[in-house]
Design a protein around this motif. Structure first.
Motif, PDB file in Angstrom:
ATOM      1  N   LEU A  82      45.257  37.902  39.107  1.00 30.46           N
ATOM      2  CA  LEU A  82      46.377  38.154  39.157  1.00 30.46           C
ATOM      3  C   LEU A  82      46.762  38.774  40.479  1.00 30.46           C
ATOM      4  O   LEU A  82      45.985  39.849  40.652  1.00 30.46           O
ATOM      5  CB  LEU A  82      46.871  38.960  38.065  1.00 30.46           C
ATOM      6  CG  LEU A  82      48.416  39.737  38.069  1.00 30.46           C
ATOM      7  CD1 LEU A  82      49.341  38.547  37.938  1.00 30.46           C
ATOM      8  CD2 LEU A  82      48.421  40.874  37.199  1.00 30.46           C
ATOM      9  N   SER A  83      47.362  38.397  41.497  1.00 29.03           N
ATOM     10  CA  SER A  83      47.995  38.933  42.672  1.00 29.03           C
ATOM     11  C   SER A  83      49.062  39.613  42.659  1.00 29.03           C
ATOM     12  O   SER A  83      49.916  39.226  41.955  1.00 29.03           O
ATOM     13  CB  SER A  83      48.045  37.839  43.677  1.00 29.03           C
ATOM     14  OG  SER A  83      48.293  38.503  44.833  1.00 29.03           O
ATOM     15  N   VAL A  84      49.114  40.912  42.936  1.00 33.73           N
ATOM     16  CA  VAL A  84      50.311  41.904  42.795  1.00 33.73           C
ATOM     17  C   VAL A  84      50.535  42.344  44.212  1.00 33.73           C
ATOM     18  O   VAL A  84      50.320  43.353  44.790  1.00 33.73           O
ATOM     19  CB  VAL A  84      50.114  43.085  41.994  1.00 33.73           C
ATOM     20  CG1 VAL A  84      51.623  43.757  41.683  1.00 33.73           C
ATOM     21  CG2 VAL A  84      49.763  42.495  40.649  1.00 33.73           C
ATOM     22  N   TYR A 142      44.646  42.853  43.850  1.00 30.55           N
ATOM     23  CA  TYR A 142      44.235  41.592  43.196  1.00 30.55           C
ATOM     24  C   TYR A 142      43.456  42.018  41.922  1.00 30.55           C
ATOM     25  O   TYR A 142      42.600  43.094  41.896  1.00 30.55           O
ATOM     26  CB  TYR A 142      43.473  40.928  43.920  1.00 30.55           C
ATOM     27  CG  TYR A 142      43.701  40.354  45.218  1.00 30.55           C
ATOM     28  CD1 TYR A 142      44.890  38.929  45.102  1.00 30.55           C
ATOM     29  CD2 TYR A 142      43.353  40.732  46.312  1.00 30.55           C
ATOM     30  CE1 TYR A 142      45.146  38.652  46.591  1.00 30.55           C
ATOM     31  CE2 TYR A 142      43.810  40.231  47.861  1.00 30.55           C
ATOM     32  CZ  TYR A 142      44.413  39.201  47.578  1.00 30.55           C
ATOM     33  OH  TYR A 142      44.920  38.726  48.762  1.00 30.55           O
ATOM     34  N   TYR A 143      43.677  41.505  40.733  1.00 30.09           N
ATOM     35  CA  TYR A 143      43.194  41.966  39.405  1.00 30.09           C
ATOM     36  C   TYR A 143      42.340  40.771  38.979  1.00 30.09           C
ATOM     37  O   TYR A 143      42.960  39.868  38.532  1.00 30.09           O
ATOM     38  CB  TYR A 143      44.448  42.429  38.370  1.00 30.09           C
ATOM     39  CG  TYR A 143      45.006  43.828  39.024  1.00 30.09           C
ATOM     40  CD1 TYR A 143      44.587  44.908  38.588  1.00 30.09           C
ATOM     41  CD2 TYR A 143      45.992  43.323  39.963  1.00 30.09           C
ATOM     42  CE1 TYR A 143      45.399  46.162  39.085  1.00 30.09           C
ATOM     43  CE2 TYR A 143      46.748  44.515  40.237  1.00 30.09           C
ATOM     44  CZ  TYR A 143      46.371  45.837  40.050  1.00 30.09           C
ATOM     45  OH  TYR A 143      46.960  47.115  40.476  1.00 30.09           O
ATOM     46  N   LEU A 144      41.207  40.882  38.794  1.00 33.67           N
ATOM     47  CA  LEU A 144      40.162  39.866  38.284  1.00 33.67           C
ATOM     48  C   LEU A 144      39.918  40.028  36.853  1.00 33.67           C
ATOM     49  O   LEU A 144      39.178  41.140  36.373  1.00 33.67           O
ATOM     50  CB  LEU A 144      39.025  39.972  39.006  1.00 33.67           C
ATOM     51  CG  LEU A 144      37.764  38.979  38.789  1.00 33.67           C
ATOM     52  CD1 LEU A 144      38.233  37.777  38.473  1.00 33.67           C
ATOM     53  CD2 LEU A 144      36.495  39.287  39.418  1.00 33.67           C
ATOM     54  N   PHE A 145      40.186  39.229  35.898  1.00 36.14           N
ATOM     55  CA  PHE A 145      39.824  39.124  34.260  1.00 36.14           C
ATOM     56  C   PHE A 145      39.000  38.156  34.184  1.00 36.14           C
ATOM     57  O   PHE A 145      38.878  37.005  35.042  1.00 36.14           O
ATOM     58  CB  PHE A 145      41.240  38.990  33.714  1.00 36.14           C
ATOM     59  CG  PHE A 145      42.257  40.042  33.922  1.00 36.14           C
ATOM     60  CD1 PHE A 145      42.187  41.300  33.060  1.00 36.14           C
ATOM     61  CD2 PHE A 145      43.236  40.114  34.855  1.00 36.14           C
ATOM     62  CE1 PHE A 145      43.143  42.008  33.326  1.00 36.14           C
ATOM     63  CE2 PHE A 145      44.100  40.886  35.115  1.00 36.14           C
ATOM     64  CZ  PHE A 145      44.017  42.088  34.326  1.00 36.14           C
ATOM     65  N   HIS A 180      37.297  25.562  34.771  1.00 27.12           N
ATOM     66  CA  HIS A 180      38.280  26.247  34.250  1.00 27.12           C
ATOM     67  C   HIS A 180      38.705  27.224  35.416  1.00 27.12           C
ATOM     68  O   HIS A 180      38.797  28.363  35.354  1.00 27.12           O
ATOM     69  CB  HIS A 180      37.461  27.527  33.266  1.00 27.12           C
ATOM     70  CG  HIS A 180      38.186  28.129  32.267  1.00 27.12           C
ATOM     71  ND1 HIS A 180      38.156  27.712  31.072  1.00 27.12           N
ATOM     72  CD2 HIS A 180      39.334  28.960  32.452  1.00 27.12           C
ATOM     73  CE1 HIS A 180      39.264  28.499  30.303  1.00 27.12           C
ATOM     74  NE2 HIS A 180      39.799  29.357  31.249  1.00 27.12           N
ATOM     75  N   GLY A 181      39.746  26.437  36.166  1.00 31.19           N
ATOM     76  CA  GLY A 181      40.441  27.140  37.201  1.00 31.19           C
ATOM     77  C   GLY A 181      41.663  27.580  37.014  1.00 31.19           C
ATOM     78  O   GLY A 181      42.480  27.139  35.935  1.00 31.19           O
ATOM     79  N   MET A 182      42.145  28.284  38.138  1.00 27.98           N
ATOM     80  CA  MET A 182      43.392  28.776  38.324  1.00 27.98           C
ATOM     81  C   MET A 182      43.819  29.063  39.824  1.00 27.98           C
ATOM     82  O   MET A 182      42.927  28.940  40.717  1.00 27.98           O
ATOM     83  CB  MET A 182      43.688  30.225  37.287  1.00 27.98           C
ATOM     84  CG  MET A 182      42.985  31.216  37.802  1.00 27.98           C
ATOM     85  SD  MET A 182      43.318  32.180  39.323  1.00 27.98           S
ATOM     86  CE  MET A 182      45.102  32.716  38.921  1.00 27.98           C
ATOM     87  N   LEU A 183      45.105  29.086  40.070  1.00 27.38           N
ATOM     88  CA  LEU A 183      45.409  28.921  41.407  1.00 27.38           C
ATOM     89  C   LEU A 183      46.273  30.638  41.529  1.00 27.38           C
ATOM     90  O   LEU A 183      47.041  30.786  40.518  1.00 27.38           O
ATOM     91  CB  LEU A 183      46.353  27.959  41.893  1.00 27.38           C
ATOM     92  CG  LEU A 183      45.887  26.526  41.648  1.00 27.38           C
ATOM     93  CD1 LEU A 183      46.858  25.431  41.798  1.00 27.38           C
ATOM     94  CD2 LEU A 183      44.940  26.467  42.938  1.00 27.38           C
ATOM     95  N   PHE A 184      46.294  30.811  42.819  1.00 30.70           N
ATOM     96  CA  PHE A 184      46.902  31.859  43.115  1.00 30.70           C
ATOM     97  C   PHE A 184      47.113  32.117  44.643  1.00 30.70           C
ATOM     98  O   PHE A 184      46.511  31.426  45.146  1.00 30.70           O
ATOM     99  CB  PHE A 184      46.532  33.295  42.776  1.00 30.70           C
ATOM    100  CG  PHE A 184      45.052  33.662  43.105  1.00 30.70           C
ATOM    101  CD1 PHE A 184      45.129  34.928  44.394  1.00 30.70           C
ATOM    102  CD2 PHE A 184      43.780  33.230  42.895  1.00 30.70           C
ATOM    103  CE1 PHE A 184      43.936  34.969  45.068  1.00 30.70           C
ATOM    104  CE2 PHE A 184      42.856  33.646  43.539  1.00 30.70           C
ATOM    105  CZ  PHE A 184      42.547  34.393  44.786  1.00 30.70           C
TER     106      PHE A 184
END
Length: 290
Positions: free
Chosen positions: A15-17, A23-26, A247-251
């Motif tokens: 999650l980029s804020v 940045y927050y990495l889960f 298991h990807g995501m984009l930011f």
């Protein structure tokens, strides 16, 4: 401080804020991904994607929490001024399901907004993700598992505005075997994992999702012909990432670059978060560098 090579996470979600320049990495804890009693979910924080502080407790279950293992794939979305975590859980004798939690700050603590999963109670499901359509209506995209249906399925279901419950019945989007790049197991099993929605600047609606490919775990792209969640969905013939990761995501990073986060390799406990810069065209995305 740690680097990504020090963090044993599957299913990484960043999650980029921008207003906090953080940045927050889960992710799924690799040590308890398949066995053992997970303590909950942790988060790591960085200002440069290189050095990460933590772990910080993002979610810790109460003693009466319904699930006791397989705490998987936490992802956090900012929606209507709050932070919502979508994560999957399992208990012996109870179908796996995705539950929604919320918090006032990105790092948590996250608390369930209901006392049960939001996926169908009798289905084996996982990897719910949030999608907000053109009319600002929230949806959850999720997987129905191959362990129940053999040919894994991808569904979408409308959510109430506060994300507390679903509206109507789930809508089948596609089955895993419909993608040309997927490879079935010995008894015809096809996996659906990790959907993530992305809309290009031209309005093309894309879905990243993972399955088994010719070289192991892989991630492909599907696109909605209509531009809406209802599809129909067409699959790229080749996976976007085929080298035993997914298991990807984009930011977008703080400079505006579009980044892909996956875990690689897929072998437990060797999996680590991997960041790859991607480029977007009017209709698709492609890997820019490795």
């Amino acid at each position: 401080m740690k680097t990504l090579s020090d963090i044993n996470f599957r299913d990484p979600y960043i999650l980029s804020v921008p207003e906090l320049e953080q940045y927050y990495l889960f992710g799924t804890d690799g040590l308890t991904a398949w066995s053992g009693a997970p303590h909950g979910f942790d988060v790591y924080i960085s200002s440069d994607l290189q050095e990460w502080s933590g772990p910080i407790a993002a979610f810790r279950p109460d003693p009466d929490f319904w699930a006791d293992h397989h705490f998987w794939a936490p992802e956090v979305h900012r929606y209507n001024g709050k932070y919502y975590m979508f994560a999957s859980f399992k208990r012996h004798g109870v179908p796996r399901g995705t539950q929604i939690l919320s918090a006032e700050t990105p790092e948590g603590p996250y608390l369930p907004i209901s006392n049960h999963p939001i996926t169908p109670a009798s289905w084996e499901c996982l990897d719910g993700t949030l999608y907000v359509d053109k009319e600002d209506k929230p949806w959850m995209i999720f997987c129905r598992e191959w362990i129940e249906v053999t040919d894994g399925e991808m569904y979408a279901v409308r959510l109430k505005e506060d994300l507390s419950a679903t509206i109507g019945e789930p809508m089948l989007l596609f089955q895993a075997s419909q993608a040309p790049w997927t490879v079935g197991g010995k008894e015809g099993q096809y996996v659906t994992d990790g959907p993530f929605m992305h809309q290009t600047s031209s309005g093309e609606l894309l879905m990243l999702w993972s399955s088994s490919g010719a070289s192991g775990y892989a991630m492909g792209l599907a696109r909605s012909v209509s531009g809406d969640i209802s599809g129909p969905w067409q699959h790229d013939p080749e996976p976007l990432y085929a080298k035993d990761g997914g298991h990807g995501m984009l930011f977008r990073d703080l400079t505006g670059r579009l980044m892909l986060a996956i875990h690689a390799p897929n072998l437990n406990p060797q999996e680590r978060p991997l960041l790859i810069e991607v480029q977007e065209s009017s209709r698709t995305i492609s890997i820019k560098s490795l």
